[in-house]
Design a protein around this motif. Sequence first.
Motif, PDB file in Angstrom:
ATOM      1  N   VAL A 325       3.088 -21.358  -9.054  1.00 20.92           N
ATOM      2  CA  VAL A 325       3.377 -20.898  -7.689  1.00 20.92           C
ATOM      3  C   VAL A 325       3.120 -19.402  -7.568  1.00 20.92           C
ATOM      4  O   VAL A 325       2.557 -18.926  -6.570  1.00 20.92           O
ATOM      5  N   ILE A 326       3.519 -18.642  -8.589  1.00 25.62           N
ATOM      6  CA  ILE A 326       3.302 -17.195  -8.582  1.00 25.62           C
ATOM      7  C   ILE A 326       1.819 -16.876  -8.504  1.00 25.62           C
ATOM      8  O   ILE A 326       1.389 -16.002  -7.732  1.00 25.62           O
ATOM      9  N   LEU A 327       1.017 -17.581  -9.287  1.00 23.94           N
ATOM     10  CA  LEU A 327      -0.423 -17.312  -9.294  1.00 23.94           C
ATOM     11  C   LEU A 327      -1.039 -17.571  -7.918  1.00 23.94           C
ATOM     12  O   LEU A 327      -1.779 -16.737  -7.388  1.00 23.94           O
ATOM     13  N   VAL A 328      -0.711 -18.717  -7.337  1.00 25.56           N
ATOM     14  CA  VAL A 328      -1.249 -19.050  -6.016  1.00 25.56           C
ATOM     15  C   VAL A 328      -0.734 -18.069  -4.960  1.00 25.56           C
ATOM     16  O   VAL A 328      -1.499 -17.553  -4.130  1.00 25.56           O
ATOM     17  N   ALA A 329       0.560 -17.793  -4.993  1.00 32.35           N
ATOM     18  CA  ALA A 329       1.154 -16.880  -4.014  1.00 32.35           C
ATOM     19  C   ALA A 329       0.581 -15.475  -4.156  1.00 32.35           C
ATOM     20  O   ALA A 329       0.392 -14.772  -3.145  1.00 32.35           O
ATOM     21  N   SER A 330       0.290 -15.070  -5.379  1.00 27.70           N
ATOM     22  CA  SER A 330      -0.279 -13.738  -5.604  1.00 27.70           C
ATOM     23  C   SER A 330      -1.653 -13.612  -4.968  1.00 27.70           C
ATOM     24  O   SER A 330      -1.982 -12.580  -4.366  1.00 27.70           O
ATOM     25  N   VAL A 331      -2.464 -14.653  -5.102  1.00 30.22           N
ATOM     26  CA  VAL A 331      -3.800 -14.637  -4.500  1.00 30.22           C
ATOM     27  C   VAL A 331      -3.699 -14.596  -2.980  1.00 30.22           C
ATOM     28  O   VAL A 331      -4.405 -13.825  -2.312  1.00 30.22           O
ATOM     29  N   VAL A 332      -2.819 -15.417  -2.416  1.00 32.14           N
ATOM     30  CA  VAL A 332      -2.647 -15.439  -0.957  1.00 32.14           C
ATOM     31  C   VAL A 332      -2.127 -14.094  -0.460  1.00 32.14           C
ATOM     32  O   VAL A 332      -2.622 -13.552   0.550  1.00 32.14           O
ATOM     33  N   LEU A 333      -1.133 -13.543  -1.149  1.00 39.60           N
ATOM     34  CA  LEU A 333      -0.581 -12.245  -0.762  1.00 39.60           C
ATOM     35  C   LEU A 333      -1.640 -11.150  -0.862  1.00 39.60           C
ATOM     36  O   LEU A 333      -1.721 -10.274   0.009  1.00 39.60           O
ATOM     37  N   ALA A 334      -2.454 -11.205  -1.914  1.00 41.59           N
ATOM     38  CA  ALA A 334      -3.512 -10.206  -2.092  1.00 41.59           C
ATOM     39  C   ALA A 334      -4.503 -10.257  -0.937  1.00 41.59           C
ATOM     40  O   ALA A 334      -4.899  -9.216  -0.389  1.00 41.59           O
ATOM     41  N   TRP A 335      -4.916 -11.461  -0.561  1.00 42.59           N
ATOM     42  CA  TRP A 335      -5.876 -11.598   0.540  1.00 42.59           C
ATOM     43  C   TRP A 335      -5.261 -11.115   1.855  1.00 42.59           C
ATOM     44  O   TRP A 335      -5.916 -10.394   2.622  1.00 42.59           O
ATOM     45  N   ALA A 336      -4.024 -11.499   2.114  1.00 44.82           N
ATOM     46  CA  ALA A 336      -3.367 -11.092   3.355  1.00 44.82           C
ATOM     47  C   ALA A 336      -3.185  -9.577   3.411  1.00 44.82           C
ATOM     48  O   ALA A 336      -3.418  -8.946   4.454  1.00 44.82           O
ATOM     49  N   ALA A 337      -2.764  -8.997   2.293  1.00 46.83           N
ATOM     50  CA  ALA A 337      -2.580  -7.544   2.249  1.00 46.83           C
ATOM     51  C   ALA A 337      -3.903  -6.819   2.454  1.00 46.83           C
ATOM     52  O   ALA A 337      -3.966  -5.775   3.128  1.00 46.83           O
ATOM     53  N   LEU A 338      -4.966  -7.367   1.871  1.00 53.72           N
ATOM     54  CA  LEU A 338      -6.289  -6.774   2.027  1.00 53.72           C
ATOM     55  C   LEU A 338      -6.718  -6.764   3.489  1.00 53.72           C
ATOM     56  O   LEU A 338      -7.131  -5.721   4.027  1.00 53.72           O
ATOM     57  N   LYS A 339      -6.611  -7.918   4.149  1.00 45.42           N
ATOM     58  CA  LYS A 339      -7.141  -8.066   5.497  1.00 45.42           C
ATOM     59  C   LYS A 339      -6.268  -7.420   6.571  1.00 45.42           C
ATOM     60  O   LYS A 339      -6.794  -6.877   7.556  1.00 45.42           O
ATOM     61  N   PHE A 340      -4.959  -7.465   6.387  1.00 43.66           N
ATOM     62  CA  PHE A 340      -4.068  -7.024   7.463  1.00 43.66           C
ATOM     63  C   PHE A 340      -3.445  -5.645   7.234  1.00 43.66           C
ATOM     64  O   PHE A 340      -2.870  -5.072   8.163  1.00 43.66           O
ATOM     65  N   ILE A 341      -3.559  -5.127   6.013  1.00 38.31           N
ATOM     66  CA  ILE A 341      -2.964  -3.815   5.743  1.00 38.31           C
ATOM     67  C   ILE A 341      -3.973  -2.863   5.102  1.00 38.31           C
ATOM     68  O   ILE A 341      -4.291  -1.815   5.667  1.00 38.31           O
ATOM     69  N   ASP A 342      -4.492  -3.223   3.935  1.00 39.55           N
ATOM     70  CA  ASP A 342      -5.315  -2.293   3.164  1.00 39.55           C
ATOM     71  C   ASP A 342      -6.591  -1.896   3.906  1.00 39.55           C
ATOM     72  O   ASP A 342      -6.861  -0.703   4.089  1.00 39.55           O
ATOM     73  N   GLU A 343      -7.376  -2.867   4.332  1.00 39.04           N
ATOM     74  CA  GLU A 343      -8.631  -2.541   5.012  1.00 39.04           C
ATOM     75  C   GLU A 343      -8.405  -1.798   6.332  1.00 39.04           C
ATOM     76  O   GLU A 343      -9.077  -0.780   6.588  1.00 39.04           O
TER      77      GLU A 343
END
Length: 360
Positions: A325-343
Amino acid sequence: MSQKSLAGTPHYEILDGLRGIAAIMVVVFHCYEILIPDFNESPVAHGYLAVDFFFCLSGFVIAYAYDSRIHRIGKKRFFINRLIRLHPLVVLGTIVGLLGLLLDPLASTSAVEEFGWGKIAVATICSVLMIPYPYLGRYGNVFPLNAPAWSLGLEYVINIFYALVLVHINKKLLTVLLAIAAVSLVWVTWQAGNVCVGWSGENYWEGYARVSCCFLAGVAVYRFGWVIPNKLHFIIYAALLMGVFFFPHRDNDILAEMLFVILLFPLIIAFGAGTVATGWVSKLCAFLGDISYPLYMLHYWMIWILGNYAATNPGQQSLYIYSGVILVASVVLAWAALKFIDEPVRKWLTINFKSRSESQ
Protein backbone atom coordinates in the motif's frame (compact mmCIF):
# COMPACT_ATOMS: atom_id res chain seq x y z
CA MET A 1 26.10 10.31 -31.33
CA SER A 2 28.68 13.03 -30.94
CA GLN A 3 29.04 15.36 -28.02
CA LYS A 4 27.93 18.17 -30.30
CA SER A 5 24.70 16.42 -31.15
CA LEU A 6 24.14 15.61 -27.51
CA ALA A 7 24.21 19.31 -26.72
CA GLY A 8 21.06 19.69 -28.79
CA THR A 9 19.20 16.90 -27.04
CA PRO A 10 16.75 18.27 -24.43
CA HIS A 11 16.39 15.06 -22.44
CA TYR A 12 18.05 11.70 -21.91
CA GLU A 13 14.94 9.55 -21.73
CA ILE A 14 16.68 6.35 -20.61
CA LEU A 15 18.39 8.17 -17.74
CA ASP A 16 15.06 9.69 -16.71
CA GLY A 17 13.57 6.20 -16.56
CA LEU A 18 16.48 4.82 -14.57
CA ARG A 19 16.16 7.66 -12.07
CA GLY A 20 12.54 6.64 -11.56
CA ILE A 21 13.48 2.97 -11.12
CA ALA A 22 16.06 3.98 -8.51
CA ALA A 23 13.50 6.12 -6.64
CA ILE A 24 11.02 3.22 -6.54
CA MET A 25 13.74 0.95 -5.18
CA VAL A 26 14.47 3.47 -2.43
CA VAL A 27 10.88 3.13 -1.24
CA VAL A 28 11.14 -0.65 -1.40
CA PHE A 29 14.45 -0.56 0.47
CA HIS A 30 12.99 1.60 3.23
CA CYS A 31 10.04 -0.77 3.60
CA TYR A 32 12.42 -3.70 3.90
CA GLU A 33 14.33 -1.90 6.63
CA ILE A 34 11.20 -2.57 8.69
CA LEU A 35 10.27 -5.95 7.18
CA ILE A 36 13.75 -7.49 7.35
CA PRO A 37 16.15 -5.20 9.24
CA ASP A 38 19.17 -7.48 8.77
CA PHE A 39 20.87 -6.41 5.54
CA ASN A 40 22.32 -9.90 5.11
CA GLU A 41 18.78 -11.30 4.92
CA SER A 42 17.05 -8.51 3.02
CA PRO A 43 16.52 -9.15 -0.72
CA VAL A 44 17.09 -5.47 -1.52
CA ALA A 45 19.75 -4.58 1.03
CA HIS A 46 21.85 -2.65 -1.50
CA GLY A 47 18.93 -0.32 -2.18
CA TYR A 48 20.82 2.49 -0.49
CA LEU A 49 23.16 2.55 -3.49
CA ALA A 50 20.34 4.25 -5.40
CA VAL A 51 21.50 7.48 -3.76
CA ASP A 52 24.98 7.03 -5.24
CA PHE A 53 23.37 6.53 -8.64
CA PHE A 54 21.42 9.78 -8.11
CA PHE A 55 24.63 11.64 -7.26
CA CYS A 56 26.43 10.30 -10.33
CA LEU A 57 23.49 11.06 -12.60
CA SER A 58 23.25 14.56 -11.12
CA GLY A 59 26.90 15.25 -11.94
CA PHE A 60 26.34 14.24 -15.53
CA VAL A 61 23.12 16.22 -15.94
CA ILE A 62 24.45 19.37 -14.26
CA ALA A 63 27.59 19.34 -16.41
CA TYR A 64 25.50 18.77 -19.52
CA ALA A 65 23.05 21.54 -18.65
CA TYR A 66 25.44 24.20 -17.36
CA ASP A 67 29.05 23.66 -18.45
CA SER A 68 28.55 25.64 -21.64
CA ARG A 69 26.24 28.34 -20.30
CA ILE A 70 26.90 29.08 -16.64
CA HIS A 71 29.40 31.78 -17.66
CA ARG A 72 26.64 33.40 -19.71
CA ILE A 73 23.79 33.20 -17.21
CA GLY A 74 25.98 33.76 -14.15
CA LYS A 75 26.32 31.92 -10.85
CA LYS A 76 23.40 33.77 -9.27
CA ARG A 77 21.03 32.52 -11.94
CA PHE A 78 22.46 29.01 -11.58
CA PHE A 79 21.73 29.00 -7.86
CA ILE A 80 18.23 30.39 -8.43
CA ASN A 81 17.55 27.69 -11.02
CA ARG A 82 18.66 24.96 -8.65
CA LEU A 83 16.58 26.35 -5.79
CA ILE A 84 13.52 26.55 -8.02
CA ARG A 85 14.07 22.98 -9.17
CA LEU A 86 14.76 21.43 -5.77
CA HIS A 87 13.40 23.51 -2.92
CA PRO A 88 9.62 23.40 -3.39
CA LEU A 89 9.68 19.68 -2.63
CA VAL A 90 12.11 20.25 0.24
CA VAL A 91 9.47 22.49 1.83
CA LEU A 92 6.60 20.16 0.93
CA GLY A 93 8.53 17.16 2.24
CA THR A 94 9.04 19.01 5.52
CA ILE A 95 5.34 19.84 5.82
CA VAL A 96 4.27 16.27 5.05
CA GLY A 97 6.89 14.89 7.43
CA LEU A 98 5.77 17.25 10.21
CA LEU A 99 2.13 16.25 9.75
CA GLY A 100 3.14 12.60 9.73
CA LEU A 101 5.00 13.09 12.99
CA LEU A 102 2.18 14.95 14.73
CA LEU A 103 -0.72 12.86 13.41
CA ASP A 104 0.79 9.36 13.38
CA PRO A 105 -2.15 7.20 14.57
CA LEU A 106 0.10 4.32 15.64
CA ALA A 107 2.66 6.24 17.70
CA SER A 108 2.90 4.89 21.25
CA THR A 109 3.21 8.45 22.61
CA SER A 110 2.45 11.80 21.03
CA ALA A 111 5.33 13.58 19.32
CA VAL A 112 4.85 16.63 21.54
CA GLU A 113 5.17 14.50 24.68
CA GLU A 114 8.20 12.69 23.30
CA PHE A 115 10.16 15.61 21.84
CA GLY A 116 8.50 18.87 22.93
CA TRP A 117 7.35 21.75 20.75
CA GLY A 118 10.76 23.46 20.96
CA LYS A 119 12.73 20.66 19.33
CA ILE A 120 9.99 20.05 16.78
CA ALA A 121 9.98 23.72 15.80
CA VAL A 122 13.76 23.83 15.44
CA ALA A 123 13.74 20.61 13.41
CA THR A 124 11.10 22.11 11.11
CA ILE A 125 13.01 25.33 10.54
CA CYS A 126 16.26 23.44 9.95
CA SER A 127 14.54 21.12 7.51
CA VAL A 128 13.18 24.02 5.43
CA LEU A 129 16.60 25.69 5.43
CA MET A 130 18.44 22.41 4.77
CA ILE A 131 20.46 22.64 7.98
CA PRO A 132 21.31 19.25 9.52
CA TYR A 133 19.61 18.72 12.88
CA PRO A 134 20.27 15.20 14.23
CA TYR A 135 18.96 16.05 17.69
CA LEU A 136 15.31 15.07 17.57
CA GLY A 137 16.03 11.39 18.02
CA ARG A 138 14.53 9.13 15.34
CA TYR A 139 17.75 7.14 14.91
CA GLY A 140 19.89 10.26 14.62
CA ASN A 141 18.64 11.24 11.16
CA VAL A 142 20.11 14.61 10.20
CA PHE A 143 16.68 15.53 8.82
CA PRO A 144 14.34 13.76 11.24
CA LEU A 145 11.13 15.09 9.69
CA ASN A 146 12.07 13.83 6.22
CA ALA A 147 15.00 11.44 6.44
CA PRO A 148 15.82 11.22 2.68
CA ALA A 149 16.50 14.97 2.59
CA TRP A 150 20.04 14.29 3.84
CA SER A 151 21.10 13.58 0.26
CA LEU A 152 19.51 16.83 -0.93
CA GLY A 153 21.59 18.71 1.62
CA LEU A 154 24.74 17.20 0.16
CA GLU A 155 23.40 17.87 -3.34
CA TYR A 156 23.10 21.56 -2.48
CA VAL A 157 26.69 21.68 -1.25
CA ILE A 158 28.13 19.90 -4.29
CA ASN A 159 26.11 22.21 -6.58
CA ILE A 160 27.75 25.19 -4.89
CA PHE A 161 31.15 23.54 -5.32
CA TYR A 162 30.36 22.94 -8.98
CA ALA A 163 29.54 26.60 -9.64
CA LEU A 164 32.49 27.98 -7.69
CA VAL A 165 35.17 25.43 -8.60
CA LEU A 166 34.31 22.55 -10.91
CA VAL A 167 33.03 24.66 -13.78
CA HIS A 168 36.43 26.41 -13.97
CA ILE A 169 38.80 23.42 -13.91
CA ASN A 170 40.24 21.44 -16.81
CA LYS A 171 40.02 17.71 -17.40
CA LYS A 172 43.40 17.00 -15.81
CA LEU A 173 42.48 18.64 -12.52
CA LEU A 174 39.04 17.01 -12.66
CA THR A 175 40.76 13.63 -12.91
CA VAL A 176 42.93 14.42 -9.90
CA LEU A 177 39.93 15.48 -7.83
CA LEU A 178 38.00 12.38 -8.88
CA ALA A 179 40.92 10.14 -7.88
CA ILE A 180 41.15 11.83 -4.47
CA ALA A 181 37.40 11.52 -3.98
CA ALA A 182 37.46 7.84 -4.98
CA VAL A 183 40.24 7.09 -2.50
CA SER A 184 38.32 8.98 0.18
CA LEU A 185 35.18 6.98 -0.53
CA VAL A 186 37.09 3.69 -0.37
CA TRP A 187 38.57 4.70 2.98
CA VAL A 188 35.19 5.82 4.37
CA THR A 189 33.54 2.61 3.18
CA TRP A 190 36.32 0.53 4.68
CA GLN A 191 35.87 2.24 8.04
CA ALA A 192 32.08 2.01 8.03
CA GLY A 193 31.80 -1.47 6.54
CA ASN A 194 29.57 -0.22 3.72
CA VAL A 195 28.83 2.93 1.74
CA CYS A 196 25.57 3.68 3.60
CA VAL A 197 26.81 6.88 5.28
CA GLY A 198 25.75 10.52 5.37
CA TRP A 199 22.23 10.11 6.70
CA SER A 200 22.85 10.35 10.46
CA GLY A 201 24.67 12.61 12.87
CA GLU A 202 27.23 9.87 13.46
CA ASN A 203 28.24 9.52 9.82
CA TYR A 204 27.11 12.80 8.25
CA TRP A 205 30.55 14.08 7.30
CA GLU A 206 31.44 10.79 5.63
CA GLY A 207 28.60 11.50 3.22
CA TYR A 208 30.72 14.18 1.54
CA ALA A 209 33.11 11.51 0.28
CA ARG A 210 30.09 9.72 -1.15
CA VAL A 211 28.59 12.69 -2.99
CA SER A 212 31.98 14.01 -4.15
CA CYS A 213 33.10 10.78 -5.77
CA CYS A 214 29.80 10.03 -7.48
CA PHE A 215 29.09 13.59 -8.64
CA LEU A 216 32.60 14.02 -10.02
CA ALA A 217 32.29 10.71 -11.85
CA GLY A 218 29.12 11.96 -13.52
CA VAL A 219 30.81 15.22 -14.51
CA ALA A 220 33.73 13.23 -15.94
CA VAL A 221 31.41 11.09 -18.07
CA TYR A 222 30.10 14.24 -19.73
CA ARG A 223 33.32 16.21 -20.03
CA PHE A 224 35.38 13.35 -21.42
CA GLY A 225 32.67 12.55 -23.96
CA TRP A 226 32.17 9.02 -22.68
CA VAL A 227 28.63 8.79 -24.03
CA ILE A 228 28.47 5.50 -25.94
CA PRO A 229 25.92 5.24 -28.77
CA ASN A 230 24.02 1.94 -28.69
CA LYS A 231 20.63 0.33 -29.24
CA LEU A 232 20.22 -1.47 -25.92
CA HIS A 233 16.66 -1.65 -24.64
CA PHE A 234 15.56 0.17 -21.50
CA ILE A 235 14.65 -3.17 -19.94
CA ILE A 236 18.31 -4.18 -20.01
CA TYR A 237 19.35 -1.02 -18.20
CA ALA A 238 16.55 -1.40 -15.66
CA ALA A 239 17.47 -5.02 -15.01
CA LEU A 240 21.14 -4.15 -14.60
CA LEU A 241 20.41 -1.33 -12.18
CA MET A 242 17.94 -3.40 -10.17
CA GLY A 243 20.49 -6.21 -10.12
CA VAL A 244 22.75 -3.92 -8.14
CA PHE A 245 20.04 -3.26 -5.57
CA PHE A 246 19.14 -6.95 -5.32
CA PHE A 247 22.76 -8.07 -5.14
CA PRO A 248 23.23 -10.21 -1.99
CA HIS A 249 24.59 -8.26 0.96
CA ARG A 250 27.49 -9.51 3.03
CA ASP A 251 29.32 -7.88 5.91
CA ASN A 252 32.17 -5.77 4.56
CA ASP A 253 31.36 -6.42 0.90
CA ILE A 254 33.31 -3.28 0.15
CA LEU A 255 34.80 -4.46 -3.14
CA ALA A 256 31.39 -5.11 -4.69
CA GLU A 257 30.03 -1.74 -3.57
CA MET A 258 33.05 0.13 -4.91
CA LEU A 259 32.75 -1.66 -8.26
CA PHE A 260 29.10 -0.68 -8.44
CA VAL A 261 29.55 2.94 -7.39
CA ILE A 262 32.87 3.88 -9.00
CA LEU A 263 32.73 1.82 -12.20
CA LEU A 264 29.28 0.42 -12.99
CA PHE A 265 27.13 3.48 -12.34
CA PRO A 266 29.21 5.77 -14.60
CA LEU A 267 29.11 3.05 -17.27
CA ILE A 268 25.32 2.76 -17.02
CA ILE A 269 25.06 6.53 -17.44
CA ALA A 270 27.51 6.54 -20.35
CA PHE A 271 25.55 3.85 -22.19
CA GLY A 272 22.12 5.11 -21.12
CA ALA A 273 22.86 8.61 -22.43
CA GLY A 274 23.77 7.05 -25.76
CA THR A 275 20.45 5.26 -26.18
CA VAL A 276 17.42 6.88 -27.82
CA ALA A 277 14.05 5.82 -26.41
CA THR A 278 10.99 5.71 -28.63
CA GLY A 279 7.32 4.78 -28.41
CA TRP A 280 5.98 3.41 -25.15
CA VAL A 281 9.49 3.24 -23.69
CA SER A 282 9.88 7.00 -24.11
CA LYS A 283 6.53 7.63 -22.41
CA LEU A 284 7.34 5.23 -19.57
CA CYS A 285 10.74 6.82 -19.00
CA ALA A 286 9.20 10.29 -19.01
CA PHE A 287 6.66 9.24 -16.37
CA LEU A 288 9.28 7.55 -14.20
CA GLY A 289 11.58 10.54 -14.46
CA ASP A 290 8.78 12.96 -13.59
CA ILE A 291 7.76 11.18 -10.39
CA SER A 292 11.28 10.24 -9.25
CA TYR A 293 12.07 13.34 -7.19
CA PRO A 294 8.65 13.77 -5.50
CA LEU A 295 8.59 10.02 -4.86
CA TYR A 296 11.94 10.21 -3.13
CA MET A 297 11.03 13.27 -1.08
CA LEU A 298 7.47 12.45 -0.01
CA HIS A 299 7.31 8.78 0.99
CA TYR A 300 9.21 8.52 4.24
CA TRP A 301 6.48 9.67 6.63
CA MET A 302 4.70 6.42 5.79
CA ILE A 303 7.81 4.42 6.69
CA TRP A 304 7.64 5.79 10.24
CA ILE A 305 4.02 4.64 10.45
CA LEU A 306 5.03 1.23 9.10
CA GLY A 307 7.64 0.99 11.84
CA ASN A 308 5.09 1.83 14.53
CA TYR A 309 2.70 -0.69 12.99
CA ALA A 310 5.42 -3.35 13.10
CA ALA A 311 5.84 -2.65 16.82
CA THR A 312 2.28 -3.95 17.35
CA ASN A 313 3.36 -7.39 16.02
CA PRO A 314 0.64 -7.67 13.35
CA GLY A 315 2.37 -10.50 11.53
CA GLN A 316 4.62 -10.55 8.47
CA GLN A 317 1.78 -10.91 5.98
CA SER A 318 0.07 -7.76 7.24
CA LEU A 319 3.36 -5.88 7.09
CA TYR A 320 3.91 -6.91 3.49
CA ILE A 321 0.38 -5.83 2.56
CA TYR A 322 0.87 -2.45 4.20
CA SER A 323 4.25 -2.07 2.47
CA GLY A 324 2.54 -2.68 -0.86
CA VAL A 325 0.00 0.00 0.00
CA ILE A 326 2.86 2.37 0.84
CA LEU A 327 4.51 1.78 -2.52
CA VAL A 328 1.32 2.41 -4.48
CA ALA A 329 0.33 5.39 -2.33
CA SER A 330 3.82 6.87 -2.70
CA VAL A 331 3.59 6.77 -6.49
CA VAL A 332 0.12 8.34 -6.47
CA LEU A 333 1.18 11.01 -3.98
CA ALA A 334 4.31 11.75 -6.03
CA TRP A 335 2.29 12.23 -9.22
CA ALA A 336 -0.31 14.40 -7.49
CA ALA A 337 2.34 16.54 -5.80
CA LEU A 338 4.14 16.95 -9.11
CA LYS A 339 1.07 18.04 -11.07
CA PHE A 340 -0.76 20.12 -8.48
CA ILE A 341 2.05 21.62 -6.40
CA ASP A 342 5.61 21.19 -7.67
CA GLU A 343 5.15 22.08 -11.34
CA PRO A 344 2.80 25.05 -10.71
CA VAL A 345 5.06 26.44 -7.99
CA ARG A 346 8.18 26.07 -10.12
CA LYS A 347 6.41 27.70 -13.06
CA TRP A 348 5.32 30.64 -10.89
CA LEU A 349 8.79 31.05 -9.41
CA THR A 350 10.45 30.89 -12.81
CA ILE A 351 8.15 33.55 -14.25
CA ASN A 352 8.49 35.72 -11.14
CA PHE A 353 12.29 35.66 -11.10
CA LYS A 354 12.46 36.17 -14.88
CA SER A 355 10.23 39.23 -14.65
CA ARG A 356 12.21 40.61 -11.73
CA SER A 357 15.55 40.16 -13.52
CA GLU A 358 14.21 41.81 -16.69
CA SER A 359 12.98 44.81 -14.71
CA GLN A 360 16.34 45.40 -13.09
